[in-house]
Scaffold this motif. Structure first.
Motif, mmCIF file in Angstrom:
data_model
loop_
_atom_site.group_PDB
_atom_site.id
_atom_site.type_symbol
_atom_site.label_atom_id
_atom_site.label_comp_id
_atom_site.label_asym_id
_atom_site.label_seq_id
_atom_site.Cartn_x
_atom_site.Cartn_y
_atom_site.Cartn_z
ATOM 1 N N GLU A 225 0.813 -1.210 0.000
ATOM 2 C CA GLU A 225 0.000 0.000 0.000
ATOM 3 C C GLU A 225 0.850 1.264 0.000
ATOM 4 O O GLU A 225 0.315 2.378 -0.085
ATOM 5 N N GLY A 226 2.172 1.109 0.108
ATOM 6 C CA GLY A 226 3.064 2.263 0.086
ATOM 7 C C GLY A 226 3.030 3.103 1.342
ATOM 8 O O GLY A 226 3.297 4.313 1.296
ATOM 9 N N LEU A 227 2.719 2.500 2.486
ATOM 10 C CA LEU A 227 2.649 3.256 3.731
ATOM 11 C C LEU A 227 4.034 3.724 4.172
ATOM 12 O O LEU A 227 5.058 3.132 3.823
ATOM 13 N N ARG A 228 4.058 4.788 4.952
ATOM 14 C CA ARG A 228 5.308 5.242 5.573
ATOM 15 C C ARG A 228 5.828 4.141 6.487
ATOM 16 O O ARG A 228 5.070 3.366 7.051
ATOM 17 N N MET A 229 7.152 4.111 6.667
ATOM 18 C CA MET A 229 7.727 3.028 7.457
ATOM 19 C C MET A 229 7.202 3.028 8.885
ATOM 20 O O MET A 229 7.013 1.969 9.496
ATOM 21 N N GLU A 230 6.968 4.210 9.458
ATOM 22 C CA GLU A 230 6.428 4.266 10.807
ATOM 23 C C GLU A 230 5.051 3.591 10.878
ATOM 24 O O GLU A 230 4.726 2.902 11.845
ATOM 25 N N ASP A 231 4.242 3.812 9.834
ATOM 26 C CA ASP A 231 2.906 3.214 9.802
ATOM 27 C C ASP A 231 2.971 1.715 9.508
ATOM 28 O O ASP A 231 2.119 0.948 9.975
ATOM 29 N N ILE A 232 3.977 1.308 8.727
ATOM 30 C CA ILE A 232 4.181 -0.132 8.508
ATOM 31 C C ILE A 232 4.479 -0.817 9.838
ATOM 32 O O ILE A 232 3.902 -1.863 10.163
ATOM 33 N N ALA A 233 5.370 -0.230 10.628
ATOM 34 C CA ALA A 233 5.730 -0.822 11.920
ATOM 35 C C ALA A 233 4.510 -0.911 12.833
ATOM 36 O O ALA A 233 4.296 -1.926 13.506
ATOM 37 N N LYS A 234 3.696 0.140 12.858
ATOM 38 C CA LYS A 234 2.496 0.129 13.710
ATOM 39 C C LYS A 234 1.512 -0.948 13.265
ATOM 40 O O LYS A 234 0.917 -1.643 14.092
ATOM 41 N N LYS A 235 1.329 -1.083 11.964
ATOM 42 C CA LYS A 235 0.391 -2.089 11.463
ATOM 43 C C LYS A 235 0.882 -3.500 11.802
ATOM 44 O O LYS A 235 0.088 -4.377 12.170
ATOM 45 N N CYS A 236 2.188 -3.714 11.693
ATOM 46 C CA CYS A 236 2.747 -5.029 12.037
ATOM 47 C C CYS A 236 2.500 -5.358 13.506
ATOM 48 O O CYS A 236 2.118 -6.484 13.846
ATOM 49 N N VAL A 237 2.712 -4.378 14.385
ATOM 50 C CA VAL A 237 2.487 -4.608 15.808
ATOM 51 C C VAL A 237 1.004 -4.841 16.082
ATOM 52 O O VAL A 237 0.623 -5.754 16.832
ATOM 53 N N ALA A 238 0.142 -4.043 15.461
ATOM 54 C CA ALA A 238 -1.295 -4.127 15.736
ATOM 55 C C ALA A 238 -1.873 -5.475 15.322
ATOM 56 O O ALA A 238 -2.609 -6.120 16.085
#
Length: 328
Positions: free
Chosen positions: A279-292
């Motif tokens: 989806e081309g998310l920012r890396m910070e948002d990628i990390a949050k999605k992985c944790v969630a």
């Protein structure tokens, strides 16, 4: 399209008990048999979020129907290579305190002709894929070199390879420079021989791995969350052997939750990465999605089944705990 690779799928036998007493007779409160194996878990998560997935790998003929039926039922394409022998059973004993004891069988013996047939089917099946996700262990007869071989084949077709393996399989795979690797902290220690003592020491090793040519390194740390490092090139045409750009590393802590079953949480993080990256998310948002999504996995009894509403709520409340930027 995303292809998942499970060389050693399993029937996950999940048993629940109030308290497990070693060396004694233990009577289970409940037992469930479900399709498992790390790549199968990834497939289940991706299909819940409506991603097109084809499942590749090696499946024993004698007892693999439960896995094939699962793939059909969730709408994934069953492209597993059938081989003689039994599918292994992975027994997960879950006690009321959230502790999980795993008993893992080895899987069937794979012949050289089976291996070559699988490689041919793998190459044919990945041509229309954006990502190939290689997860888990290999059965007898399959040498660790296959992880590098699969990575090189996929890269030759321009496919991004995500590798979640351990031990010699991980050591082999990283030689081919996959797009992303996801070791947990124990696997990272086994890979490097380093005992880590905090964010900075992990970040240094993540930096070294990225400098070796792996664009993304995601370190899962269980209840402590995730450390994620990403390489951003100065030029889109930059050769991976002549890195010039920056490395960004962030840490996101996991929320404290009442754990039902933690098996499959790492697989859920891998699936989340593929979705977020596509989806081309920012890396910070990628990390949050992985944790969630990884955290939401612990709220359900079945591996790789996500409480999607809970995952969304968890993600809203996550914050970056530590970060590091390196220019070169």
């Amino acid at each position: 399209m995303i292809a998942t690779i499970t060389l050693n799928p399993a029937i996950d036998k999940t048993m629940n008990i109030g308290k497990l007493n070693l060396g004694e007779v233990n009577r289970m409160d409940s037992v469930r048999n479900i399709a498992g194996g790390k790549g199968i878990n990834v497939t289940k998560v991706l299909r819940q979020y409506n991603y097109d997935v084809k499942a590749l790998g090696l499946l024993g003929n004698n007892s693999g129907q439960i896995i094939s039926d699962c793939l059909v039922n969730i709408g994934a394409l069953d492209a597993l290579t059938r081989v003689p022998g039994d599918v292994r059973t992975s027994t997960n004993i879950v006690s009321d305190d959230g502790m999980v004891t795993e008993l893992l069988e080895p899987g069937p013996d794979i012949t050289e002709s089976d291996r070559l047939r699988f490689l041919d089917e793998f190459e044919e099946n990945i041509k229309d894929c954006e990502y190939v996700i290689i997860s888990g262990s290999a059965p007898k007869g399959i040498l660790p070199d296959i992880y590098a071989d699969l990575t090189m084949i996929a890269k030759s077709y321009g496919v991004k390879v995500i590798l979640d393996a351990s031990g010699e399989n991980l050591k082999s795979g990283i030689k081919a420079k996959p797009y992303m690797i996801k070791p947990n902290l124990k696997e990272l220690t086994q890979l490097t021989g380093i005992e880590f003592d905090g964010f900075e020491s992990i970040a240094k090793t993540v930096t070294d791995l990225i400098r070796s040519g792996i664009s993304n390194v995601l370190v899962s740390m269980g209840a402590d969350g995730i450390i994620y490092g990403k390489y951003e090139a100065r030029s889109a045409d930059m050769d991976e052997d002549k890195l010039q750009g920056k490395i960004k590393i962030v840490k996101v802590s996991a929320p404290r939750l009442e754990v039902v079953n933690s098996v499959g949480s790492g697989d859920s993080a891998v699936a989340a990465f593929a979705m977020a990256d596509s989806e081309g998310l920012r890396m910070e948002d990628i990390a949050k999605k992985c944790v969630a999504i990884s955290a939401a996995n612990v709220l359900t009894l079945e591996n790789g089944v996500i409480d999607m509403a809970a995952a969304t709520e968890i993600e809203k409340n996550l914050k970056i705990q530590d970060s590091m930027h390196i220019e070169f």
